[in-house]
Design a protein around this motif. Structure first.
Motif, PDB file in Angstrom:
ATOM      1  N   MET A  39      -3.304 -24.003  -4.275  1.00  0.00           N
ATOM      2  CA  MET A  39      -3.725 -23.202  -3.125  1.00  0.00           C
ATOM      3  C   MET A  39      -4.028 -21.772  -3.589  1.00  0.00           C
ATOM      4  SD  MET A  39      -1.566 -22.207   0.322  1.00  0.00           S
ATOM      5  CE  MET A  39      -1.486 -23.907   0.879  1.00  0.00           C
ATOM      6  N   PRO A  40      -5.172 -21.197  -3.164  1.00  0.00           N
ATOM      7  CA  PRO A  40      -5.444 -19.800  -3.521  1.00  0.00           C
ATOM      8  C   PRO A  40      -4.351 -18.877  -3.009  1.00  0.00           C
ATOM      9  CG  PRO A  40      -7.404 -20.866  -2.600  1.00  0.00           C
ATOM     10  CD  PRO A  40      -6.266 -21.809  -2.398  1.00  0.00           C
ATOM     11  N   THR A  41      -4.021 -17.859  -3.795  1.00  0.00           N
ATOM     12  CA  THR A  41      -2.884 -17.012  -3.435  1.00  0.00           C
ATOM     13  C   THR A  41      -3.102 -16.273  -2.121  1.00  0.00           C
ATOM     14  OG1 THR A  41      -3.793 -15.306  -4.892  1.00  0.00           O
ATOM     15  CG2 THR A  41      -2.025 -16.675  -5.775  1.00  0.00           C
ATOM     16  N   HIS A  42      -4.366 -15.992  -1.741  1.00  0.00           N
ATOM     17  CA  HIS A  42      -4.556 -15.230  -0.505  1.00  0.00           C
ATOM     18  C   HIS A  42      -4.212 -16.048   0.739  1.00  0.00           C
ATOM     19  CE1 HIS A  42      -8.584 -17.161  -0.827  1.00  0.00           C
ATOM     20  NE2 HIS A  42      -8.620 -17.082   0.490  1.00  0.00           N
ATOM     21  N   HIS A  43      -4.023 -17.363   0.580  1.00  0.00           N
ATOM     22  CA  HIS A  43      -3.555 -18.189   1.692  1.00  0.00           C
ATOM     23  C   HIS A  43      -2.034 -18.166   1.836  1.00  0.00           C
ATOM     24  CE1 HIS A  43      -7.465 -19.691   2.692  1.00  0.00           C
ATOM     25  NE2 HIS A  43      -7.640 -20.303   1.533  1.00  0.00           N
ATOM     26  N   LEU A  44      -1.333 -17.659   0.839  1.00  0.00           N
ATOM     27  CA  LEU A  44       0.135 -17.629   0.882  1.00  0.00           C
ATOM     28  C   LEU A  44       0.587 -16.360   1.609  1.00  0.00           C
ATOM     29  CD1 LEU A  44       0.802 -18.772  -2.805  1.00  0.00           C
ATOM     30  CD2 LEU A  44       0.863 -20.194  -0.747  1.00  0.00           C
ATOM     31  N   ARG A  45       0.324 -16.307   2.923  1.00  0.00           N
ATOM     32  CA  ARG A  45       0.520 -15.075   3.676  1.00  0.00           C
ATOM     33  C   ARG A  45       1.988 -14.652   3.729  1.00  0.00           C
ATOM     34  NH1 ARG A  45      -2.974 -12.241   2.694  1.00  0.00           N
ATOM     35  NH2 ARG A  45      -1.917 -10.775   4.077  1.00  0.00           N
ATOM     36  N   ALA A  46       2.900 -15.626   3.838  1.00  0.00           N
ATOM     37  CA  ALA A  46       4.319 -15.251   3.920  1.00  0.00           C
ATOM     38  C   ALA A  46       4.744 -14.516   2.655  1.00  0.00           C
ATOM     39  CB  ALA A  46       5.187 -16.481   4.151  1.00  0.00           C
ATOM     40  N   ALA A  47       4.250 -14.982   1.507  1.00  0.00           N
ATOM     41  CA  ALA A  47       4.557 -14.291   0.253  1.00  0.00           C
ATOM     42  C   ALA A  47       3.858 -12.940   0.204  1.00  0.00           C
ATOM     43  CB  ALA A  47       4.148 -15.154  -0.937  1.00  0.00           C
ATOM     44  N   ALA A  48       2.598 -12.909   0.611  1.00  0.00           N
ATOM     45  CA  ALA A  48       1.831 -11.669   0.541  1.00  0.00           C
ATOM     46  C   ALA A  48       2.454 -10.560   1.372  1.00  0.00           C
ATOM     47  CB  ALA A  48       0.397 -11.925   1.017  1.00  0.00           C
ATOM     48  N   GLU A  49       3.090 -10.936   2.480  1.00  0.00           N
ATOM     49  CA  GLU A  49       3.630  -9.934   3.397  1.00  0.00           C
ATOM     50  C   GLU A  49       5.147  -9.785   3.268  1.00  0.00           C
ATOM     51  OE1 GLU A  49       2.062 -11.184   7.168  1.00  0.00           O
ATOM     52  OE2 GLU A  49      -0.016 -10.985   6.477  1.00  0.00           O
ATOM     53  N   SER A  50       5.689 -10.199   2.133  1.00  0.00           N
ATOM     54  CA  SER A  50       7.138 -10.137   1.938  1.00  0.00           C
ATOM     55  C   SER A  50       7.607  -8.947   1.113  1.00  0.00           C
ATOM     56  CB  SER A  50       7.633 -11.421   1.254  1.00  0.00           C
ATOM     57  OG  SER A  50       7.143 -11.511  -0.080  1.00  0.00           O
ATOM     58  N   PHE A  51       6.683  -8.210   0.497  1.00  0.00           N
ATOM     59  CA  PHE A  51       7.094  -7.155  -0.417  1.00  0.00           C
ATOM     60  C   PHE A  51       7.749  -5.979   0.307  1.00  0.00           C
ATOM     61  CE2 PHE A  51       3.676  -9.464  -2.516  1.00  0.00           C
ATOM     62  CZ  PHE A  51       4.288  -9.788  -3.718  1.00  0.00           C
ATOM     63  N   GLY A  52       7.456  -5.838   1.587  1.00  0.00           N
ATOM     64  CA  GLY A  52       8.080  -4.768   2.355  1.00  0.00           C
ATOM     65  C   GLY A  52       9.539  -5.005   2.659  1.00  0.00           C
ATOM     66  N   ASN A  53      10.076  -6.169   2.269  1.00  0.00           N
ATOM     67  CA  ASN A  53      11.506  -6.423   2.467  1.00  0.00           C
ATOM     68  C   ASN A  53      12.364  -5.343   1.826  1.00  0.00           C
ATOM     69  OD1 ASN A  53      10.839  -8.773   3.792  1.00  0.00           O
ATOM     70  ND2 ASN A  53      11.290 -10.131   2.060  1.00  0.00           N
ATOM     71  N   ASP A  54      11.886  -4.777   0.736  1.00  0.00           N
ATOM     72  CA  ASP A  54      12.589  -3.681   0.068  1.00  0.00           C
ATOM     73  C   ASP A  54      11.544  -2.766  -0.553  1.00  0.00           C
ATOM     74  OD1 ASP A  54      14.285  -1.977  -1.257  1.00  0.00           O
ATOM     75  OD2 ASP A  54      15.537  -3.555  -2.125  1.00  0.00           O
ATOM     76  N   ALA A  55      10.859  -2.012   0.322  1.00  0.00           N
ATOM     77  CA  ALA A  55       9.755  -1.175  -0.136  1.00  0.00           C
ATOM     78  C   ALA A  55      10.219  -0.116  -1.134  1.00  0.00           C
ATOM     79  CB  ALA A  55       9.076  -0.513   1.060  1.00  0.00           C
ATOM     80  N   ALA A  56      11.405   0.439  -0.908  1.00  0.00           N
ATOM     81  CA  ALA A  56      11.893   1.482  -1.814  1.00  0.00           C
ATOM     82  C   ALA A  56      12.108   0.934  -3.221  1.00  0.00           C
ATOM     83  CB  ALA A  56      13.186   2.082  -1.267  1.00  0.00           C
ATOM     84  N   ARG A  57      12.684  -0.263  -3.328  1.00  0.00           N
ATOM     85  CA  ARG A  57      12.874  -0.871  -4.660  1.00  0.00           C
ATOM     86  C   ARG A  57      11.520  -1.134  -5.318  1.00  0.00           C
ATOM     87  NH1 ARG A  57      16.949  -4.379  -6.929  1.00  0.00           N
ATOM     88  NH2 ARG A  57      17.920  -4.589  -4.885  1.00  0.00           N
ATOM     89  N   TYR A  58      10.578  -1.656  -4.535  1.00  0.00           N
ATOM     90  CA  TYR A  58       9.240  -1.936  -5.062  1.00  0.00           C
ATOM     91  C   TYR A  58       8.637  -0.671  -5.665  1.00  0.00           C
ATOM     92  CZ  TYR A  58       4.474  -3.800  -5.240  1.00  0.00           C
ATOM     93  OH  TYR A  58       3.234  -4.214  -5.669  1.00  0.00           O
ATOM     94  N   ASP A  59       8.678   0.411  -4.907  1.00  0.00           N
ATOM     95  CA  ASP A  59       8.080   1.649  -5.376  1.00  0.00           C
ATOM     96  C   ASP A  59       8.824   2.219  -6.581  1.00  0.00           C
ATOM     97  OD1 ASP A  59       5.938   3.703  -4.406  1.00  0.00           O
ATOM     98  OD2 ASP A  59       7.686   4.908  -4.962  1.00  0.00           O
ATOM     99  N   ARG A  60      10.132   2.059  -6.594  1.00  0.00           N
ATOM    100  CA  ARG A  60      10.961   2.616  -7.669  1.00  0.00           C
ATOM    101  C   ARG A  60      10.774   1.879  -8.984  1.00  0.00           C
ATOM    102  NH1 ARG A  60      15.512   1.697  -5.302  1.00  0.00           N
ATOM    103  NH2 ARG A  60      16.173  -0.155  -6.432  1.00  0.00           N
ATOM    104  N   THR A  61      10.548   0.572  -8.920  1.00  0.00           N
ATOM    105  CA  THR A  61      10.616  -0.234 -10.137  1.00  0.00           C
ATOM    106  C   THR A  61       9.273  -0.739 -10.646  1.00  0.00           C
ATOM    107  OG1 THR A  61      10.964  -2.318  -8.942  1.00  0.00           O
ATOM    108  CG2 THR A  61      12.923  -1.023  -9.495  1.00  0.00           C
ATOM    109  N   ARG A  62       8.281  -0.833  -9.781  1.00  0.00           N
ATOM    110  CA  ARG A  62       6.984  -1.329 -10.243  1.00  0.00           C
ATOM    111  C   ARG A  62       6.288  -0.256 -11.087  1.00  0.00           C
ATOM    112  NH1 ARG A  62       4.286  -6.002  -8.449  1.00  0.00           N
ATOM    113  NH2 ARG A  62       5.862  -7.437  -7.600  1.00  0.00           N
TER     114      ARG A  62
END
Length: 261
Positions: free
Chosen positions: A1-24
């Motif tokens: 399945m193309p990744t853009h169809h995996l909406r639940a995964a695509a919209e899950s990064f905000g679960n911990d936005a601060a960690r995402y910004d700090r570590t990516r």
């Protein structure tokens, strides 16, 4: 399945936005400079801007930046850092007549329909403007990849992701489906010259704690229960301990880029 169809995964990064910004990791300035040098100006649209990592980098390079982001949690974080963000998927966003010199996306274009996204980019770019989505292609040590993968498959056997799968060739070969989809989407959208790939190789040293802190921001892990994430971190942490408490990750940051005709 193309990744853009995996909406639940695509919209899950905000679960911990601060960690995402700090570590990516940010994007290599040499590649951003090359992209800007090949663009007609410095009005930048960042699609799927997330917490604003690449948006802030372009701002600091003298650009006027607007982000488009579907996750209100990520958008709120980016706004708090001074990045203006409009809440929408790129495919549905209304530009209201605004135009840009560069449309980019930092490790986000694979969550966007590649044809619809490129059509929207063509709609808002000035003639000679540039589309340049970016990805970090990374190569962890083999032992870390193998152990992480085996533990992940045991814990989440039905996941569409396999973070322990090693490509037959280089790490770049493993990203080839994503990069090809982006280039094919640009071709199918029309209005662009033939897409190119631009690469910038670099390295980053990780301590054990730094890498374990970043792990939960992976799209394969963002929706897992805390106890499964903890087990994965413990397993990977033991591997890093055996390597002396840290390791160096090899990266190649790739832009799939094309000029608006």
């Amino acid at each position: 399945m193309p990744t853009h169809h995996l909406r639940a995964a695509a919209e899950s990064f905000g679960n911990d936005a601060a960690r995402y910004d700090r570590t990516r990791p940010p994007y290599p300035v040499a590649l951003l400079d090359r992209i800007l040098a090949a663009s007609p100006g410095r009005r930048v649209l960042t699609a799927g801007c997330g917490t604003g990592i690449e948006s802030r980098q372009f701002r600091d390079l003298g650009c006027t930046v607007l982000g488009v982001e579907p996750d209100p949690r990520m958008a709120a974080f980016a706004r708090a850092t001074g990045i203006p963000v409009e809440l929408a998927k790129l495919e549905d966003w209304e530009p209201a007549g605004r135009t840009f010199d560069l449309v980019t996306a930092g490790t986000a274009w694979h969550w966007i329909d590649p044809v619809a996204g490129a059509r929207q980019a063509a709609r808002v770019l000035v003639p000679g403007g540039r589309l340049a989505p970016l990805w970090h292609v990374f190569t962890p040590p083999d032992e870390l990849t193998d152990t992480f993968g085996a533990t992940f498959r045991r814990l989440v056997p039905d996941s569409p992701f396999d973070p322990g799968k090693r490509p037959a060739g280089s790490a770049l070969d493993g990203y080839r489906p994503i990069l090809t989809a982006a280039a094919d989407g640009i071709r199918a959208a029309g209005g662009f010259a033939e897409p190119e790939e631009w690469h910038e190789a670099w390295e980053k040293a990780y301590t054990r704690d730094e890498y374990l802190d970043q792990m939960p921001t992976s799209g394969a892990l963002t929706r897992l229960p805390a106890e499964q994430i903890a087990e994965l971190q413990a397993t990977v942490g033991a591997v890093i301990d055996r390597m002396g408490g840290g390791f160096t990750m090899r990266y190649v940051t790739v832009a799939v880029t094309a000029v608006r005709e």
